[in-house]
Design an enzyme around this catalytic site. Structure first.
Site, mmCIF file in Angstrom:
data_model
loop_
_atom_site.group_PDB
_atom_site.id
_atom_site.type_symbol
_atom_site.label_atom_id
_atom_site.label_comp_id
_atom_site.label_asym_id
_atom_site.label_seq_id
_atom_site.Cartn_x
_atom_site.Cartn_y
_atom_site.Cartn_z
ATOM 1 N N CYS A 171 72.664 20.255 36.657
ATOM 2 C CA CYS A 171 71.709 21.302 35.812
ATOM 3 C C CYS A 171 70.991 20.825 34.602
ATOM 4 C CB CYS A 171 72.110 22.724 35.688
ATOM 5 S SG CYS A 171 71.544 23.706 34.917
ATOM 6 N N CYS A 182 70.657 23.098 31.632
ATOM 7 C CA CYS A 182 72.167 23.583 31.052
ATOM 8 C C CYS A 182 72.554 22.310 30.269
ATOM 9 C CB CYS A 182 73.264 23.032 32.310
ATOM 10 S SG CYS A 182 72.983 24.597 33.541
#
Length: 132
Positions: A30, A33
């Site tokens: 991600c 993230c």
């Protein structure tokens, strides 16, 4: 204090064993993230009274599902074992600080009273016709 990695096994004890716990739900693949990671880490060094936990959603899919995690990163904040904040999306540093300040300023007597009231209401009748 640095961030700690938690799993489904340590999630409950981490939340119930500390006053304020932030949980960053993330995954290796991600991009947002990865951008949020350093912001989260830096914030953890400024608030020694807050536990900064990270939970890998790929490694803990069942727990992530139970908690209703739909997008990552998702940040949850718990205070005295009660979830008081839940938001998907990477927060910029100033927004993260606002969340932490708000969580620290909560009147937990009031929060616990609301939780007890909700639990009592849910025990009495079906709430399908009410919106929360």
């Amino acid at each position: 204090m640095a961030t700690i990695d938690i799993s489904a096994d340590t999630f409950e004890t981490t939340i119930t064993g500390n006053d304020i716990v932030l949980v960053d739900f993330w995954a290796e693949w991600c991009g947002p993230c990865k951008r949020f990671g350093p912001i989260y880490e830096k914030s953890s060094e400024q608030h020694s009274d807050v536990v900064y936990a990270k939970l890998d959603t790929d490694a803990n899919q069942q727990l992530s599902g139970q908690l209703g995690i739909e997008g990552i990163p998702t940040l949850m904040a718990f205070r005295e074992g009660v979830m008081v904040f839940n938001q998907a999306g990477a927060l910029p540093g100033p927004a993260l600080e606002q969340v932490i300040d708000a969580v620290k300023k909560l009147d937990m007597d009031e929060v616990h009273a609301q939780v007890e009231k909700l639990q009592a209401e849910h025990g009495d009748h079906d709430h399908a016709d009410h919106q929360h």
